[in-house]
Design an enzyme around this catalytic site. Structure first.
Site, mmCIF file in Angstrom:
data_model
loop_
_atom_site.group_PDB
_atom_site.id
_atom_site.type_symbol
_atom_site.label_atom_id
_atom_site.label_comp_id
_atom_site.label_asym_id
_atom_site.label_seq_id
_atom_site.Cartn_x
_atom_site.Cartn_y
_atom_site.Cartn_z
ATOM 1 N N HIS A 104 0.867 -1.181 0.000
ATOM 2 C CA HIS A 104 0.000 0.000 0.000
ATOM 3 C C HIS A 104 0.901 1.228 0.000
ATOM 4 O O HIS A 104 1.677 1.438 0.928
ATOM 5 C CB HIS A 104 -0.925 0.010 1.221
ATOM 6 C CG HIS A 104 -1.914 1.134 1.189
ATOM 7 N ND1 HIS A 104 -3.179 1.006 0.649
ATOM 8 C CD2 HIS A 104 -1.819 2.424 1.616
ATOM 9 C CE1 HIS A 104 -3.816 2.153 0.744
ATOM 10 N NE2 HIS A 104 -3.017 3.038 1.330
ATOM 11 N N CYS A 105 0.793 2.023 -1.048
ATOM 12 C CA CYS A 105 1.702 3.157 -1.230
ATOM 13 C C CYS A 105 1.048 4.448 -0.739
ATOM 14 O O CYS A 105 0.028 4.880 -1.303
ATOM 15 C CB CYS A 105 2.079 3.292 -2.707
ATOM 16 S SG CYS A 105 3.262 4.619 -3.025
#
Length: 314
Positions: A104-105
């Site tokens: 998850h960026c």
């Protein structure tokens, strides 16, 4: 003129890939992986343990699943109420299961997974090229700044800031882009580097590697004309993936099924789960396990399965 055109091309590709990375919704497992209403009731009614695993085994018997939990159990998400496909993980931020989740960026405020991993790679590539282009074109003015060749105006401090910002971003982006290029060449995700996938009989960190060229095509597709454009061209549906444990990896050592030296005397046989049509052609030039061998080894392998217990993963 050439520099101006190149600047606009890099900028447009950068913005396009960044937009696609942000606004492409991560893909979730298809309906066939969700438990039916009756299976959900049975799972809630049965005591935790082998009886629950029996319900999950029955639900997953026709699904293309090779990976298991550390204890050998079926991978199940009790929040999404589904049997997890291979390489699928539950994102605690998005609160849903993401197909082939990489991470998850926070920089794009989105999960990077099967649906937008190619866009994320192109975003890194074009960001790096954009920063390198700015640093290269600003270098001559930066040298004049240090040699007092520029007029004594406030603009010279802007030149200094622009060069340092572009240079620092180039260093950080080059390391991140190089790392993800290595992941693509090995057909791994960031999560699989920290926790190697566990198959039915053993852990194999290279279980999904098919060789460099095929690994590259898994992400970018067969049509080379689309490789550099932020358009979706990855192979498959994100729910099933070919594995070298069923079809031997040509880049690995010449041991059965790509086994390492510590397990070369063991025959770990995996049942032939169906692959999607868009992926099965990747394995047409590699030998497959014969049905005769499967029958011969069925009794020996079937007795060595570990005890299955219920285990939830994130």
């Amino acid at each position: 003129v050439v520099c101006l055109v190149a600047y606009h091309v890099f900028f447009m590709l950068f913005v396009w890939s960044y937009w696609k990375t942000i606004f492409t919704l991560p893909m979730n497992p298809s309906k066939e992986f969700h438990l039916s209403y009756s299976d959900k009731e049975s799972l809630e009614r049965e005591p935790r343990g082998e009886s629950q695993q029996e319900v999950l085994r029955r639900a997953a018997k026709d699904l293309p699943i090779y990976t298991r939990t550390m204890s050998g159990a079926i991978r199940y998400c009790d929040r999404c109420h589904l049997v997890k496909p291979d390489r699928c993980h539950h994102c605690s931020v998005c609160d849903k299961c993401i197909l082939k989740m990489d991470h998850h960026c926070p920089w794009v405020n989105n999960c990077v997974g099967f649906s937008n991993y190619k866009f994320f790679l192109l975003f890194l590539a074009y960001s790096l090229l954009y920063c390198l282009f700015i640093a290269a074109t600003d270098l001559q003015y930066f040298i004049k700044f240090w040699t007092n060749g520029l007029p004594d105006t406030q603009a010279k401090f802007h030149i200094m800031f622009l060069f340092f910002a572009a240079a620092m971003f180039s260093v950080s982006l080059s390391s991140l882009f190089g790392y993800h290029c290595w992941l693509v060449s090995k057909n791994k995700s960031t999560l699989e580097v920290f926790r190697a996938p566990i198959f039915r009989h053993r852990t194999d960190k290279n279980g999904f590697s098919l060789g460099f060229s095929k690994n590259l095509r898994q992400v970018f597709g067969d049509e080379k004309k689309y490789w550099l454009l932020p358009v979706f061209s990855s192979l498959g549906d994100g729910c099933s993936f070919p594995t070298c444990l069923v079809n031997q990896d040509p880049e690995q050592a010449s041991t059965p099924g790509g086994l390492n030296s510590t397990s070369k005397n063991e025959n770990h046989l995996f049942p032939a789960k169906p692959l999607r049509d868009s992926q099965s052609h990747l394995l047409t030039d590699t030998p497959s396990w014969s049905e005769t061998t499967a029958k011969a080894e069925k009794g020996k392998v079937g007795m060595s399965n570990p005890a299955l217990t219920m285990e939830n993963e994130t």
